[in-house]
Design a protein around this motif. Sequence first.
Motif, PDB file in Angstrom:
ATOM      1  N   SER A  77      21.057  48.633  33.158  1.00  0.00           N
ATOM      2  CA  SER A  77      19.691  48.789  33.664  1.00  0.00           C
ATOM      3  C   SER A  77      19.006  47.432  33.753  1.00  0.00           C
ATOM      4  O   SER A  77      18.080  47.240  34.554  1.00  0.00           O
ATOM      5  N   HIS A  78      19.444  46.519  32.913  1.00  0.00           N
ATOM      6  CA  HIS A  78      18.933  45.137  32.936  1.00  0.00           C
ATOM      7  C   HIS A  78      20.129  44.195  32.801  1.00  0.00           C
ATOM      8  O   HIS A  78      20.223  43.423  31.858  1.00  0.00           O
ATOM      9  N   LYS A  79      21.018  44.278  33.758  1.00  0.00           N
ATOM     10  CA  LYS A  79      22.287  43.551  33.707  1.00  0.00           C
ATOM     11  C   LYS A  79      22.082  42.055  33.727  1.00  0.00           C
ATOM     12  O   LYS A  79      21.261  41.530  34.478  1.00  0.00           O
ATOM     13  N   GLN A  80      22.855  41.370  32.875  1.00  0.00           N
ATOM     14  CA  GLN A  80      22.781  39.914  32.827  1.00  0.00           C
ATOM     15  C   GLN A  80      24.046  39.236  33.349  1.00  0.00           C
ATOM     16  O   GLN A  80      24.028  38.060  33.699  1.00  0.00           O
ATOM     17  N   CYS A  81      25.172  39.971  33.380  1.00  0.00           N
ATOM     18  CA  CYS A  81      26.388  39.375  33.946  1.00  0.00           C
ATOM     19  C   CYS A  81      26.228  39.268  35.464  1.00  0.00           C
ATOM     20  O   CYS A  81      25.617  40.118  36.109  1.00  0.00           O
ATOM     21  N   SER A  82      26.795  38.228  36.013  1.00  0.00           N
ATOM     22  CA  SER A  82      26.566  37.893  37.422  1.00  0.00           C
ATOM     23  C   SER A  82      27.714  38.358  38.314  1.00  0.00           C
ATOM     24  O   SER A  82      28.896  38.212  37.963  1.00  0.00           O
ATOM     25  N   ASP A  83      27.353  38.896  39.471  1.00  0.00           N
ATOM     26  CA  ASP A  83      28.371  39.265  40.463  1.00  0.00           C
ATOM     27  C   ASP A  83      28.935  38.035  41.164  1.00  0.00           C
ATOM     28  O   ASP A  83      29.920  38.144  41.911  1.00  0.00           O
ATOM     29  N   GLN A  84      28.326  36.891  40.930  1.00  0.00           N
ATOM     30  CA  GLN A  84      28.775  35.654  41.576  1.00  0.00           C
ATOM     31  C   GLN A  84      29.855  34.945  40.771  1.00  0.00           C
ATOM     32  O   GLN A  84      30.369  33.917  41.200  1.00  0.00           O
ATOM     33  N   HIS A  85      30.181  35.485  39.603  1.00  0.00           N
ATOM     34  CA  HIS A  85      31.181  34.855  38.742  1.00  0.00           C
ATOM     35  C   HIS A  85      32.274  35.867  38.388  1.00  0.00           C
ATOM     36  O   HIS A  85      32.049  37.077  38.389  1.00  0.00           O
ATOM     37  N   LYS A  86      33.436  35.341  38.073  1.00  0.00           N
ATOM     38  CA  LYS A  86      34.548  36.188  37.633  1.00  0.00           C
ATOM     39  C   LYS A  86      34.726  36.032  36.126  1.00  0.00           C
ATOM     40  O   LYS A  86      34.750  34.927  35.598  1.00  0.00           O
ATOM     41  N   TYR A  87      34.854  37.170  35.440  1.00  0.00           N
ATOM     42  CA  TYR A  87      35.045  37.199  33.992  1.00  0.00           C
ATOM     43  C   TYR A  87      36.444  37.732  33.709  1.00  0.00           C
ATOM     44  O   TYR A  87      36.864  38.760  34.273  1.00  0.00           O
ATOM     45  N   LEU A  88      37.171  37.044  32.829  1.00  0.00           N
ATOM     46  CA  LEU A  88      38.552  37.395  32.548  1.00  0.00           C
ATOM     47  C   LEU A  88      38.758  37.654  31.056  1.00  0.00           C
ATOM     48  O   LEU A  88      38.192  36.953  30.210  1.00  0.00           O
ATOM     49  N   TYR A  89      39.585  38.660  30.766  1.00  0.00           N
ATOM     50  CA  TYR A  89      40.053  38.891  29.402  1.00  0.00           C
ATOM     51  C   TYR A  89      41.559  39.116  29.481  1.00  0.00           C
ATOM     52  O   TYR A  89      42.021  40.008  30.211  1.00  0.00           O
ATOM     53  N   LEU A  90      42.327  38.308  28.767  1.00  0.00           N
ATOM     54  CA  LEU A  90      43.793  38.338  28.848  1.00  0.00           C
ATOM     55  C   LEU A  90      44.250  38.251  30.306  1.00  0.00           C
ATOM     56  O   LEU A  90      45.149  38.977  30.750  1.00  0.00           O
ATOM     57  N   LYS A  91      43.559  37.381  31.052  1.00  0.00           N
ATOM     58  CA  LYS A  91      43.852  37.107  32.460  1.00  0.00           C
ATOM     59  C   LYS A  91      43.573  38.292  33.385  1.00  0.00           C
ATOM     60  O   LYS A  91      43.937  38.265  34.559  1.00  0.00           O
ATOM     61  N   GLN A  92      42.929  39.340  32.846  1.00  0.00           N
ATOM     62  CA  GLN A  92      42.552  40.500  33.650  1.00  0.00           C
ATOM     63  C   GLN A  92      41.072  40.400  34.008  1.00  0.00           C
ATOM     64  O   GLN A  92      40.239  39.993  33.183  1.00  0.00           O
ATOM     65  N   ASP A  93      40.741  40.792  35.240  1.00  0.00           N
ATOM     66  CA  ASP A  93      39.362  40.739  35.705  1.00  0.00           C
ATOM     67  C   ASP A  93      38.537  41.824  35.015  1.00  0.00           C
ATOM     68  O   ASP A  93      38.822  43.015  35.145  1.00  0.00           O
ATOM     69  N   VAL A  94      37.536  41.413  34.242  1.00  0.00           N
ATOM     70  CA  VAL A  94      36.662  42.368  33.551  1.00  0.00           C
ATOM     71  C   VAL A  94      35.213  42.170  33.997  1.00  0.00           C
ATOM     72  O   VAL A  94      34.273  42.460  33.249  1.00  0.00           O
ATOM     73  N   SER A  95      35.025  41.687  35.217  1.00  0.00           N
ATOM     74  CA  SER A  95      33.686  41.496  35.758  1.00  0.00           C
ATOM     75  C   SER A  95      32.950  42.835  35.814  1.00  0.00           C
ATOM     76  O   SER A  95      33.558  43.893  36.009  1.00  0.00           O
ATOM     77  N   PHE A 109      36.534  34.792  29.406  1.00  0.00           N
ATOM     78  CA  PHE A 109      36.316  33.560  30.163  1.00  0.00           C
ATOM     79  C   PHE A 109      35.459  33.850  31.389  1.00  0.00           C
ATOM     80  O   PHE A 109      35.677  34.827  32.109  1.00  0.00           O
ATOM     81  N   LYS A 110      34.469  33.011  31.569  1.00  0.00           N
ATOM     82  CA  LYS A 110      33.636  33.032  32.784  1.00  0.00           C
ATOM     83  C   LYS A 110      33.971  31.773  33.562  1.00  0.00           C
ATOM     84  O   LYS A 110      33.683  30.674  33.118  1.00  0.00           O
ATOM     85  N   ASP A 111      34.621  31.967  34.707  1.00  0.00           N
ATOM     86  CA  ASP A 111      35.166  30.826  35.439  1.00  0.00           C
ATOM     87  C   ASP A 111      36.090  30.064  34.484  1.00  0.00           C
ATOM     88  O   ASP A 111      37.075  30.618  34.029  1.00  0.00           O
ATOM     89  N   ASN A 112      35.778  28.836  34.113  1.00  0.00           N
ATOM     90  CA  ASN A 112      36.651  28.082  33.205  1.00  0.00           C
ATOM     91  C   ASN A 112      36.086  27.953  31.801  1.00  0.00           C
ATOM     92  O   ASN A 112      36.620  27.207  30.978  1.00  0.00           O
ATOM     93  N   ASN A 113      35.011  28.658  31.522  1.00  0.00           N
ATOM     94  CA  ASN A 113      34.357  28.556  30.219  1.00  0.00           C
ATOM     95  C   ASN A 113      34.634  29.790  29.374  1.00  0.00           C
ATOM     96  O   ASN A 113      34.382  30.927  29.803  1.00  0.00           O
ATOM     97  N   GLY A 114      35.142  29.564  28.162  1.00  0.00           N
ATOM     98  CA  GLY A 114      35.509  30.677  27.301  1.00  0.00           C
ATOM     99  C   GLY A 114      34.497  30.929  26.193  1.00  0.00           C
ATOM    100  O   GLY A 114      33.758  30.040  25.783  1.00  0.00           O
ATOM    101  N   LYS A 115      34.467  32.173  25.721  1.00  0.00           N
ATOM    102  CA  LYS A 115      33.611  32.547  24.603  1.00  0.00           C
ATOM    103  C   LYS A 115      34.341  33.609  23.791  1.00  0.00           C
ATOM    104  O   LYS A 115      34.909  34.555  24.343  1.00  0.00           O
TER     105      LYS A 115
END
Length: 287
Positions: free
Chosen positions: A93-111, A141-147
């Motif tokens: 309802s108040h999304k903060q993740c961006s559709d302009q970026h790709k998010y990866l977990y274990l190399k899988q797209d989790v956007s 990972f968001k683009d090349n930045n991990g958390k």
Amino acid sequence: MEILLNELSIHGQFESFEDFQSTALIEMLCFFNLQKDGVTTLLKKSDIYSKQVYRNKSLHDILISKDKEGKSDEIRKLKSQLITIITDPFWDSHKQCSDQHKYLYLKQDVSNSCLAEAYERDCPIISLKPSNFLADRLDVFKDNNGKSLLNYYSYLSLVQKLYNDRFIEFEFYCKTFFKGTKLDFSLVNRNKSFEFISNKNDEDEFLNSFIMFRDMNWYDILQQGGKGENVAGLAYRKYENQEIFDTYKVQSTIYKFRTTQKYRVFGFRSGDTFFVLEFDLTHRLSD
């Protein structure tokens, strides 16, 4: 404390409703009780109702089913609680993740998933077990930045973290952490127990004895009775001044055990469970 439910950890991994109930649902409802108690704000994705649980049945299908799964009082109760899992508050309802970026977990797209949203909010995650997300930290990972995101799949591990970080008080922690063990705090008199504990050192003294009591069997506990030179360990024994506890109207004998040379815990045993009633930090109940 804000925390997100990982909708990706519901992926049709259960064999039946009974399997889902025994391995995941009860624990998940415990997580949601923390929100009801005002400890956490648990956010979900708005389409979580459509997640497949077992044999092509979704959470929504379980709620509206009219077959044998909906007949017992226990199942009806679970369904009423399950509704809280598929209703507000929703993080998208108040999304903060961006559709302009790709998010990866274990190399899988989790956007556009809980993992992407938790990355942006920098908050912990709750995952079901069993699932594909049984790790204490999930590296997203968001683009090349991990958390590295904290991930809780054990209710008690989250309670432990909340206590360590002082989000919950010692009383709440004990009532929650020891629930279902041989030590029960559901009948404790707050004004004659937890209210007396004024510092972390006292908490630690009591907690250590509670853990010892929980982990010992009753035979060993009973061997630690005695008085004077014969006292040992928890020093579990019958309390002499039974009438002091008459106001509790319990039909059981009052016993006590010690946490330190000075502190005592009073209550009664029913079956394999010891129900705590009061603490003594000043020898006011000394016999």
